[in-house]
Structures are given as structure tokens and as C-alpha cells.
Design a protein around this motif. Structure first.
Motif, mmCIF file in Angstrom:
data_model
loop_
_atom_site.group_PDB
_atom_site.id
_atom_site.type_symbol
_atom_site.label_atom_id
_atom_site.label_comp_id
_atom_site.label_asym_id
_atom_site.label_seq_id
_atom_site.Cartn_x
_atom_site.Cartn_y
_atom_site.Cartn_z
ATOM 1 N N TYR A 109 0.840 -1.201 0.000
ATOM 2 C CA TYR A 109 0.000 0.000 0.000
ATOM 3 C C TYR A 109 0.872 1.248 0.000
ATOM 4 N N ALA A 110 0.448 2.231 -0.806
ATOM 5 C CA ALA A 110 1.145 3.508 -0.909
ATOM 6 C C ALA A 110 0.485 4.519 0.013
ATOM 7 N N VAL A 111 1.305 5.377 0.627
ATOM 8 C CA VAL A 111 0.835 6.384 1.569
ATOM 9 C C VAL A 111 1.345 7.747 1.110
ATOM 10 N N ALA B 56 5.332 24.715 4.364
ATOM 11 C CA ALA B 56 6.662 24.734 3.752
ATOM 12 C C ALA B 56 7.286 23.344 3.683
ATOM 13 N N GLN B 57 6.743 22.408 4.448
ATOM 14 C CA GLN B 57 7.300 21.053 4.450
ATOM 15 C C GLN B 57 6.760 20.260 3.268
ATOM 16 N N GLU B 58 7.659 19.605 2.545
ATOM 17 C CA GLU B 58 7.267 18.850 1.364
ATOM 18 C C GLU B 58 6.426 17.637 1.757
ATOM 19 N N PRO B 59 5.395 17.310 0.976
ATOM 20 C CA PRO B 59 4.627 16.076 1.245
ATOM 21 C C PRO B 59 5.525 14.848 1.153
ATOM 22 N N ALA B 60 5.206 13.854 1.951
ATOM 23 C CA ALA B 60 6.001 12.622 1.985
ATOM 24 C C ALA B 60 5.215 11.484 1.359
ATOM 25 N N ARG C 210 9.934 4.630 11.369
ATOM 26 C CA ARG C 210 9.125 5.135 10.251
ATOM 27 C C ARG C 210 7.877 5.824 10.810
ATOM 28 N N THR C 211 8.128 6.820 11.665
ATOM 29 C CA THR C 211 7.062 7.586 12.292
ATOM 30 C C THR C 211 7.030 8.991 11.700
ATOM 31 N N TYR C 212 5.844 9.468 11.367
ATOM 32 C CA TYR C 212 5.632 10.817 10.841
ATOM 33 C C TYR C 212 4.764 11.583 11.832
ATOM 34 N N SER D 73 -3.115 15.251 6.878
ATOM 35 C CA SER D 73 -3.860 14.481 5.890
ATOM 36 C C SER D 73 -3.035 13.289 5.444
ATOM 37 N N VAL D 74 -3.716 12.155 5.283
ATOM 38 C CA VAL D 74 -3.059 10.951 4.800
ATOM 39 C C VAL D 74 -3.969 10.271 3.794
#
Length: 755
Positions: free
Chosen positions: A555-557, A565-569, A697-699, A704-705
Motif C-alpha cells: 500500500y502507498a501512503v 513549507a514542508q514537502e509532502p512525503a 518510520r514515524t511521521y 492528511s493521509v
């Protein structure tokens, strides 16, 4: 021990295996997995008893086929084939009975028919040229050079040092080295020669004298006889009407020449003596770098270059990338464009006199010769590249995820011209966290292959998983429920595979707690070099006989943060995504205006948009607004009988309640089964994400996800190419219609999913 006593002892061992498959003897769960290993070790020490074991296994298979004991068939068949590969001599009537039984399995559903067909082909080759299965296995696993059988295999064992302790990693490394300490190339050459001659001549072969003579010969002469034996075996296998008598005559001639080249001792044939089957070439790696898997595979496939021209060609291959990448392809980055050479190579197109053809220092004779300018290697056509990529995907065609379908095996038919000479068997050890890293590495590898097809035409990639858990579970946010669930909460995928495949449960899942236990005990290999390395033997059996993959959806997230200003991950996960609303402090002025009697609801308001999964495959979009403190998305089915590939989302919804003491809030579980889902915070409060239970691997500060099935990169590329010429079409067209759409990670087991 007489034959009747031996037969009774072996029969008891086989019956104990069957009782273990039935789940009996719960008091001896710690010894599960030892019965199969002990049985094969008995035969290794007394090779003469191989025929007795084969006879008993055939009888048990026929009894299981007549009765309602279908779950016995695949474990018994794997045990039988492993015995046949290692057995020195088996009568032709036993081969006939096993071959007939495998043909009967073709009338049963998968995976019985798939395994029966594969073993029927192997048995046919073995009956034609006895010992050919042993020979091919040793040649490929030990990377022995042979032009007639140029296949090579290697086992890569990866352990995450952040998941496994230093003690366990050192124990695995020590056992890997000990298993191959007495396994030289010379001994493997002797094994192949001895086994081929013994299988063809039977009791007429003096194994002891043959081994002594071969060990005394020089390496070059030993290599010569090895090539002669391989040529005889493969020649018999290629003949349309192969004759066993003629095959025996070829091997007898080689046998006579070897004996005549040296003075033999006074020993005489003493019946069938075993030739050991060496463990495969296993390399142990600590997974410390993100690109480590890719680097090891490239190093395995790419031959060592010794000349300057080969080095330059390798550099050009590294810098060359497939072009025609669309800028709007989501899964792959835009690649640079290369300039093709305009030189045609024809003499009249050469530059005029006086122009320099060669670098300074070239002689006049060299300059007078016809020369070509340097260019880049011509890439394969898009159709050929897509054929390579399509065949390498373990997908199920362009079937939409969420439909009811089998997740075991692959429906893709192998293309005859894609004969890969290299096979990499990647074994990962750990819990669901290391599987998350494997999914990331596999996705990165598929993206690389889409940009530049390099490994796909050469390499057959197989994945294996050995669960290992030690100590208390270390989840991202441990709760009382997770602590009560025990250590196997970190091995959901292994639990699922164990329920789907009983033989995987008996042989592989038992290593979960056995490896840490053995790591703390003093190793017997250090004091007794001839001791049997249990862990390596079980892993060798797993990679050799585990031929049925079970495919899991990746699955893609897509993640958006509170800071614009922070780029989407972007990331991927395989087993689980968990979210928890972060604690946020309200402004001081807002706190002062609030009344003391006001009770603030926990969590945050979330807007949830998802597509409901229905068995009818109808699309039903659902939009809900609810308040929640956290949620968990499970990608692994809870039961092996569940064949629906979807996400099971458990949302802890906060509900207002009223009682005598006033208003309060309670948590109600809200379960959703969906194909894809988008969650957005409607307040200033953010939430944190953890992928595959891995705290690394914590954000945090997420607003929004968006979660959806990860698309196969080659499918994205082909669809983008098609859309260039058909901009108004929304569906799949051209080759994209027949290509796997979703990225599935195949994990090999012994039987796949038995239904």
C-alpha cells in the motif's frame, strides 16, 4: 538393526509428523519442527534406508489420497522429494508409483495441481538420468561453472540489527560460517561425480575407492572429469528417446577411466553409500543501508570484469537509462535524455583527411583502419522492455484490488525466451518491521527496473520470511491490548502464513522463538565441527522446497503536514498503519475564556473518505465526519479463509454520552473495509503515523493521509505512454490492459494457501 525394526522406527517417525500436522501433542510445542529434521538426519546417517522411507511415504500418500486427509499430501510430498534428491539409489518401480501419484494431483485444485505438475517434470528427468536433480542443485547452489548447465543460485540472508539483538546476529553469522566451513569447491566437484556414477551403476559402483581416487587428483583433472559427467547427464536429458542403458554405459566408461588413472585400493562395493548434499551458498548480511539489497543483487548478477573494455561497458550500462519517461508519471522520477551517436559506421561517412580519428598517441596504421565512434548501447524496444517487466511481476493481471481472488501463486505464464540464469533467494529474518523494509526495498527495485531494465532479464528473485522475535514486544505505542496479545502481535504475517500452510507452521514458524533460545546457548559447532547446524539446515530446506508464493498487497501512503513549507512525503507499508491524534495545547486566551465545567472531547474531528468494498465490486464512495483519537489499518487478513484483498480499518470513534453525573465521552469501535481511504484533520490538531509497527518510520504533525494500493511502476509507465496518444481515454489501453496493476510482494511458502 534389522530391516523390520528400521521400517518400524521410520514409520513411527512419519506418523509423528502427521500427528503434528493435526495439532496434537500441545505439550510439546517447543519441539515442533524437529521431527522432520530428525527424520532426514536419520536417513543421512544411514543412506541404505532411503528406499524404506520412500516406500513408507508413498504408502502414506496413497492412503491420504484415498481418505479425507488432503492436508497430509503436500508435507508428505515435500518430504518424499527431498529424500529422493538425496537418496543414492531408488528402484524404478518406486519412481513409477511416485510419478503416477503426481499425475493424479493434476485433477485437484491449486496448489495441489501446481506442485504435482512441477514434481512430475522433475521425476521424469530423474528417471531418465538418475542423479540429475542432485547434480543440478549442487551446480547452481555452489556456482560451479558449466556451459551445459549455466544456472547459478545464491541465498541472501538479511537481518535488521535494529530488530534483532547482537547476540542473535552473531549466532546466525557463526552458524552460517560453520555450515560452509568444510564445504570446498573441490569437495563439491567430487560429490557431483560420485553421485552421478553411483546413481547410474548402483551396487556396481565402488564409492569408497572412487572418492579416494578423486580426492587425490589435481584440481584441473578433477574439473575435467566433472565436465565429462555433466556432459553425459545433460546429453541424456536432451535426448528425445533417452535410454537408461545407454546412459549407464556412458557413466560406466567415465567410471572405468577414473579408476584406471590411479591405483585403487583393495576395498570392495559395500552397497549404497550416501553422498552428502552440501548446504547452499548462504551469505549473511546486516541490513544497515537502504540500498543494500539492490547492491548485493547487482554484485551477484554482474560478472567480474578484468579488462578495461568490460569496465567501460559496465560504466556505460550504469549511466544508461530507458528514455521516454513521462514527466507526469507519479511512481518514477524523470530521467535525463542521452544523445545518440550519428556515426553510421560506413567507410564513406568517415571524416575527411586531417581530422583526428583516434586520441593522440595512436599509430598511423591504427588511424588508417576503419573505426566507429563511441556511442551508447541501444536500448531494447518498449515492447520487449514491457515484456520483461510484465513477466517479472508477481501480479494477477490487471484485476482491480478488492475483488475476491486467490492470493496464492501467480497467473502469469512464463515466457519461453526469458530463461534467467541467476536466482537470488532473499531470506529476511525478524518481525513485521523487517517486512516493511523489504516492501520498501522491493518497491525501490521495481522503480529502478522501470527506468532501466537490468536485473529483470537475468535474475529470478524469490523472497522468503523467517519470523524471529525476542524479548518484549516493542510497538510504536504499546497499549494494554497489544501487551496482552503477546509477542506474536509483531508477526501477523507469519501467523497468517502458518494458518494457511501447516507445513510452514511446523518448519518455519517454530524458528521464531527457537533462534533466540539457541543463540543464548553455547554453540556445539565450536567444540564439535561435525555437528549438524540446525538453523541453517532448516533454512536450506525452506529455500529448496518452498516454491509456492503467497502475494501480499503493498500500500502507498501520501502524507501532508501542518507546515505548508514542508514537502509532502510518500511511503509504502505492508502490514499495518497506525495513527494517533497528537496532544495539542490550546492558546492561553482560549483557556481563560473556557468555563471550568466544560469538558473537552478527546481526539479531533476527522473527515474520512473511502470507497467501500463490496463483493459485487460496485463502487460506493462514502464520506463521513467523526471524532476520533486514533485508528489502525490492517492489511493482513485475520483468517486464512479470507480471500478479499482490502484494508481493515478500525477507528476509535469518540461518542458523547449523558449519565447522572453529567456529560462524558466513550469510545466506540468503528470498523471499515475499504479499497482506499483518505483521512484529513478538520482542526488545528495533528496526528502522528507509524508504518509497519516501526518507530523509525514515524511521521508527526500530519494533517492528511491518503492510502491506496501501490501501483506497479511498469504499469504506470506504460499507461502514461498510452495516454500521450489517447488523452481522452480514462481506462486501460494497449499493453497496460494486460499488465499487473498493483504491486504485490510474493513470500514463498511450501504450499501457498490451501483451500
Amino acid at each position: 538393526m534389522e530391516n523390520t525394526e528400521v521400517e518400524s522406527d521410520i514409520l513411527r517417525s512419519v506418523r509423528a509428523l502427521l500427528r503434528e500436522l493435526d495439532g496434537h501433542h500441545r505439550a510439546f510445542q517447543s519441539e515442533r519442527g524437529m521431527l522432520r529434521w530428525t527424520l532426514h538426519k536419520k536417513i543421512d546417517r544411514s543412506p541404505l534406508n532411503s528406499a524404506i522411507l520412500v516406500k513408507i511415504l508413498v504408502k502414506e500418500l496413497e492412503r491420504a489420497e484415498r481418505g479425507d486427509f488432503r492436508h497430509y499430501i503436500i508435507p508428505l510430498l515435500h518430504t518424499l522429494m527431498y529424500t529422493l534428491i538425496k537418496a543414492p539409489c531408488i528402484s524404478d518401480d518406486l519412481y513409477e508409483r511416485v510419478y503416477d501419484f503426481c499425475k493424479k494431483l493434476l485433477t485437484l485444485p491449486k496448489p495441489f495441481c501446481s506442485i504435482g505438475l512441477d514434481y512430475a517434470f522433475r521425476l521424469k528427468a530423474e528417471r531418465t538420468a538418475p542423479g540429475v536433480l542432485y547434480q543440478r542443485m549442487v551446480i547452481s547452489e555452489q556456482s560451479l561453472k558449466s556451459d551445459l548447465y549455466p544456472y547459478q543460485e545464491r541465498v541472501f540472508m538479511f537481518a535488521d540489527p535494529e530488530v534483532l539483538s547482537k547476540t542473535v546476529c552473531n549466532a546466525l553469522l557463526s552458524e552460517t560460517k560453520a555450515a560452509q566451513m568444510h564445504q570446498s569447491r573441490r569437495s563439491c566437484l567430487c560429490y557431483v561425480i560420485t553421485r552421478a556414477v553411483q546413481a547410474a551403476l548402483g551396487e556396481d559402483c565402488d564409492v569408497e575407492s572412487l572418492q579416494r581416487i578423486l580426492q587425490s587428483k589435481a584440481t584441473a583433472e578433477l574439473e575435467h572429469w566433472f565436465q565429462q559427467v555433466v556432459a553425459a547427464m545433460e546429453c541424456t536429458g536432451c535426448e528425445v528417446n533417452a535410454d537408461r542403458i545407454r546412459h549407464a554405459e556412458r557413466l560406466e566408461k567415465i567410471y572405468s577411466l577414473v579408476l584406471s588413472s590411479s591405483v585403487a585400493g583393495s576395498s570392495s562395493p559395500e552397497g549404497p553409500q550416501g553422498t552428502p548434499l552440501p548446504n547452499p551458498n548462504i551469505s549473511f548480511h546486516l541490513w544497515t543501508e537502504e540500498e543494500q539489497l539492490w547492491k548485493e543483487l547487482v554484485q551477484f548478477v554482474r560478472p567480474l570484469s578484468h579488462t578495461w573494455e568490460q569496465d567501460r561497458l559496465s560504466q556505460e550500462l550504469d549511466s544508461f537509462e530507458i528514455q521516454d519517461m513521462a514527466p507526469d508519471c507519479d511512481c518514477c522520477e524523470q530521467t535525463r535524455f542521452s544523445v545518440l551517436s550519428t556515426d553510421s559506421g560506413i567507410e564513406r561517412d568517415l571524416p575527411a583527411a586531417g581530422e583526428e580519428l583516434l586520441p593522440p598517441g595512436g599509430s598511423e596504421v591504427e588511424q588508417a583502419k576503419l573505426q566507429r565512434k563511441g556511442g551508447i548501447k541501444k536500448r531494447a524496444s518498449p515492447l520487449e522492455s514491457m515484456a520483461f517487466l510484465q513477466n517479472s511481476c508477481n501480479g494477477l493481471g490487471a484485476k482491480q484490488p478488492g475483488k475476491l481472488h486467490r492470493k496464492s501463486g501467480s497467473n502469469l505464464v512464463p515466457m519461453p525466451h526469458l530463461c534467467r540464469l541467476y536466482t537470488a533467494r532473499v531470506v529476511v529474518l525478524g518481525d513485521d518491521r523487517v517486512l516493511g523494509r523489504l516492501a520498501q526495498a522491493y518497491y525501490s527495485l521495481r522503480k529502478r527496473e522501470t527506468r532501466r531494465v537490468f536485473l529483470t532479464p537475468k535474475l529470478n528473485l524469490q523472497f522468503y520470511y523467517v519470523p524471529v522475535v525476542e524479548g518484549r514486544p516493542c510497538t510504536s505505542w504499546p497499549s494494554e491490548e497489544q501487551t496482552a496479545a503477546g509477542q506474536m502481535e509483531l508477526c501477523e504475517l507469519a501467523v497468517y502464513l502458518g494458518k494457511a500452510d501447516p507445513w510452514y507452521e511446523s518448519n518455519v514458524n517454530t524458528l521464531c522463538h527457537m533462534i533466540p533460545k539457541l543463540a543464548t546457548m553455547p554453540s556445539s559447532l565450536s567444540t564439535h565441527p561435525t555437528a549438524d547446524p540446525f538453523i541453517m539446515d532448516v533454512i536450506a530446506y525452506y529455500v529448496r522446497m518452498g516454491i509456492q508464493p503467497v502475494c501480499f498487497q503493498v500500500y502507498a501512503v501520501k502524507i501532508l503536514f501542518s507546515n505548508p513549507a514542508q514537502e509532502p512525503a510518500e511511503d509504502v507499508f505492508l502490514t499495518e498503519l497506525s495513527a494517533k491524534v497528537q496532544d495539542g495545547k490550546a492558546p492561553k486566551d482560549q483557556v481563560q475564556t473556557k468555563k471550568k465545567t466544560t469538558l473537552e472531547a478527546p481526539g479531533a474531528d476527522l473527515a474520512v473518505t473511502y470507497r467501500k468494498v463490496l463483493l459485487s465490486d460496485r463502487k460506493k464512495e462514502v464520506d463521513v465526519l467523526l471524532r476520533s483519537a486514533g485508528l489502525v489499518m490492517k492489511a493482513i487478513p485475520a483468517s486464512e479463509a479470507e480471500d478479499l484483498m482490502c484494508l481493515n480499518v478500525n477507528i476509535a470513534e469518540v461518542i458523547k454520552t449523558s449519565n447522572l453525573s453529567g456529560r462524558s465521552f466513550s469510545t466506540v469501535p468503528n470498523k471499515i473495509r475499504t479499497h482506499d481511504i483518505k483521512i484529513q484533520s478538520m482542526e488545528r490538531r495533528t496526528f502522528s503515523l507509524c508504518l509497519d509497527k516501526d518507530v523509525r518510520r514515524t511521521y508527526t504533525n500530519v494533517v492528511s493521509v491518503d492510502v491506496s494500493p501501490c501501483l506497479e511502476p511498469s504499469y504506470c509507465l506504460q499507461k502514461t505512454r498510452t495516454m500521450r496518444f489517447n488523452q481522452h481515454e480514462t481506462g486501460d489501453m494497449g499493453l497496460a490492459k494486460y499488465m499487473p496493476k498493483s504491486l504485490l510482494l510474493p513470500i514463498n511458502t511450501f504450499a501457498g494457501i490451501i483451500q
